[in-house]
Design an enzyme around this catalytic site. Structure first.
Site, mmCIF file in Angstrom:
data_model
loop_
_atom_site.group_PDB
_atom_site.id
_atom_site.type_symbol
_atom_site.label_atom_id
_atom_site.label_comp_id
_atom_site.label_asym_id
_atom_site.label_seq_id
_atom_site.Cartn_x
_atom_site.Cartn_y
_atom_site.Cartn_z
ATOM 1 N N ARG A 88 53.771 63.940 73.614
ATOM 2 C CA ARG A 88 53.615 64.278 72.422
ATOM 3 C C ARG A 88 51.979 64.887 72.037
ATOM 4 O O ARG A 88 51.625 65.132 71.140
ATOM 5 C CB ARG A 88 53.457 62.703 71.457
ATOM 6 C CG ARG A 88 54.697 62.576 70.821
ATOM 7 C CD ARG A 88 54.420 61.062 70.389
ATOM 8 N NE ARG A 88 55.111 60.613 69.095
ATOM 9 C CZ ARG A 88 56.330 59.880 69.163
ATOM 10 N NH1 ARG A 88 56.776 59.410 70.287
ATOM 11 N NH2 ARG A 88 56.661 59.688 67.822
ATOM 12 N N ARG A 127 66.420 53.854 57.256
ATOM 13 C CA ARG A 127 66.775 53.375 58.764
ATOM 14 C C ARG A 127 66.764 51.786 58.765
ATOM 15 O O ARG A 127 65.703 51.254 58.340
ATOM 16 C CB ARG A 127 65.842 54.014 59.541
ATOM 17 C CG ARG A 127 66.130 53.284 61.178
ATOM 18 C CD ARG A 127 65.764 54.132 62.033
ATOM 19 N NE ARG A 127 64.203 54.283 62.347
ATOM 20 C CZ ARG A 127 63.658 55.117 63.035
ATOM 21 N NH1 ARG A 127 64.274 56.122 63.989
ATOM 22 N NH2 ARG A 127 62.178 55.355 62.955
ATOM 23 N N ARG A 160 61.981 48.745 60.902
ATOM 24 C CA ARG A 160 60.764 48.923 61.599
ATOM 25 C C ARG A 160 59.469 49.030 60.766
ATOM 26 O O ARG A 160 59.432 49.371 59.575
ATOM 27 C CB ARG A 160 60.829 50.372 62.085
ATOM 28 C CG ARG A 160 61.390 50.136 63.807
ATOM 29 C CD ARG A 160 61.765 51.541 64.231
ATOM 30 N NE ARG A 160 60.431 52.345 64.346
ATOM 31 C CZ ARG A 160 60.617 53.435 65.115
ATOM 32 N NH1 ARG A 160 61.391 53.929 65.885
ATOM 33 N NH2 ARG A 160 59.212 54.234 65.173
ATOM 34 N N ARG A 171 52.657 59.296 60.284
ATOM 35 C CA ARG A 171 53.097 59.736 61.417
ATOM 36 C C ARG A 171 53.806 61.318 61.382
ATOM 37 O O ARG A 171 53.615 61.914 62.318
ATOM 38 C CB ARG A 171 54.573 58.974 61.481
ATOM 39 C CG ARG A 171 54.236 57.476 62.172
ATOM 40 C CD ARG A 171 55.413 56.498 61.814
ATOM 41 N NE ARG A 171 56.745 56.893 62.725
ATOM 42 C CZ ARG A 171 57.710 56.557 62.292
ATOM 43 N NH1 ARG A 171 58.207 55.902 61.380
ATOM 44 N NH2 ARG A 171 58.792 56.905 63.117
HETATM 45 P P1 AMP Z 1 58.580 56.637 68.235
HETATM 46 O O1 AMP Z 1 59.860 55.243 68.268
HETATM 47 O O2 AMP Z 1 59.123 57.727 68.806
HETATM 48 O O3 AMP Z 1 58.778 56.829 66.546
HETATM 49 O O4 AMP Z 1 57.377 55.754 68.454
HETATM 50 C C1 AMP Z 1 56.906 54.775 67.733
HETATM 51 C C2 AMP Z 1 55.173 54.725 67.896
HETATM 52 O O5 AMP Z 1 54.965 54.542 69.398
HETATM 53 C C3 AMP Z 1 54.497 55.916 67.540
HETATM 54 O O6 AMP Z 1 54.049 56.229 66.284
HETATM 55 C C4 AMP Z 1 53.309 55.931 68.466
HETATM 56 O O7 AMP Z 1 52.292 54.898 67.797
HETATM 57 C C5 AMP Z 1 53.887 55.153 69.744
HETATM 58 N N1 AMP Z 1 54.193 56.130 70.766
HETATM 59 C C6 AMP Z 1 55.509 56.840 71.159
HETATM 60 N N2 AMP Z 1 55.500 57.657 72.050
HETATM 61 C C7 AMP Z 1 54.264 58.205 72.036
HETATM 62 C C8 AMP Z 1 53.547 59.122 72.930
HETATM 63 N N3 AMP Z 1 54.238 59.827 73.872
HETATM 64 N N4 AMP Z 1 52.102 59.196 72.997
HETATM 65 C C9 AMP Z 1 51.469 58.274 72.006
HETATM 66 N N5 AMP Z 1 52.052 57.459 71.360
HETATM 67 C C10 AMP Z 1 53.355 57.090 71.497
#
Ligand code: AMP
Length: 214
Positions: A88, A127, A160, A171
């Protein structure tokens, strides 16, 4: 095949990653899911990550890189993986390349999921997830038959914590600032494929498989 799915929150990466995982027979790796599990267990990692996740901020690179290297070292990743949510940031992408090259591996493609902000907001805001079996629903596009109850197992649905309006906007902002630049990183390597993901998951899956096979 080693695939990365790129795209803003709400672009449908998680849903398609699951479909692609069964189609290609390689594991779906979601750092977001791993972190949520750690938060649930109240582990040291979970305690550290929770405040970042609640605000929609990224967990520090050093933590994420170590976590993902450990996960990709597991035997089920030997013949490939689908990364949904990693890398990311540019440092994460660079470290991933270095890590893979140490075992003569590489990323084959980075698939960019293109979606309008309006569609992403609808997906995230609507969601709902089953607290028992993890099935995904959406109040607008895939509502459960009975309000707040999972169609598959009867479990209770929840939203969530980071799917509330304020955090969703953050986000999306964080995505634009920190993750969007990695598209150019993979474009430069000739690995970027762009897919419009506003159609149904089955249609998007078909399109991705066609592009991968081309
Ligand atoms: P997601 O389920 O992919 O929307 O991720 C939820 C949260 O997890 C994100 O908003 C970040 O806080 C953290 N997160 C997930 N993947 C990463 C990553 N590659 N780098 C840093 N934080 C992450």
């Amino acid at each position: 095949m080693n695939l990365i799915l790129l795209g803003a929150p709400g672009s449908g990466k998680g849903t398609l990653a699951q479909l692609l995982s069964s189609e290609l027979g390689v594991p779906h790796i979601s750092p977001g899911d791993i972190l949520r599990e750690e938060v649930k267990k109240d582990s040291r990692l979970g305690k550290m990550a929770a405040p970042f996740m609640e605000k929609g901020e990224l967990v520090p690179d050093v933590v994420m890189i170590k976590l993902m290297e450990q996960r990709m070292d597991e035997p089920d990743c030997e013949h490939g993986f689908i990364l949904d949510g990693f890398p990311r940031t540019i440092p994460q992408a660079q470290q991933l390349d270095q890590f893979l090259s140490r075992s003569n591996k590489r990323i084959d493609f980075a698939v960019k999921f293109e979606v309008s902000e309006k569609c992403a907001l609808k997906r995230l805001g609507g969601r709902r997830i089953c607290s028992r079996c993890g099935a995904d629903f959406n109040l607008y596009t895939k509502p459960p038959r009975k309000e707040n109850v999972c169609d598959l197992c009867g479990g209770k649905l929840f939203q969530r914590k980071d799917d509330n309006e304020e955090v969703i906007y953050n986000r999306l902002k964080v995505y634009g600032e920190q993750t969007l630049p990695i598209e150019e990183y993979y474009n430069h390597q000739g690995k970027l494929l762009r897919i419009n993901t506003e159609n149904s998951p089955d249609m998007v899956l078909k399109e991705i498989l066609e592009v991968l096979e081309a």
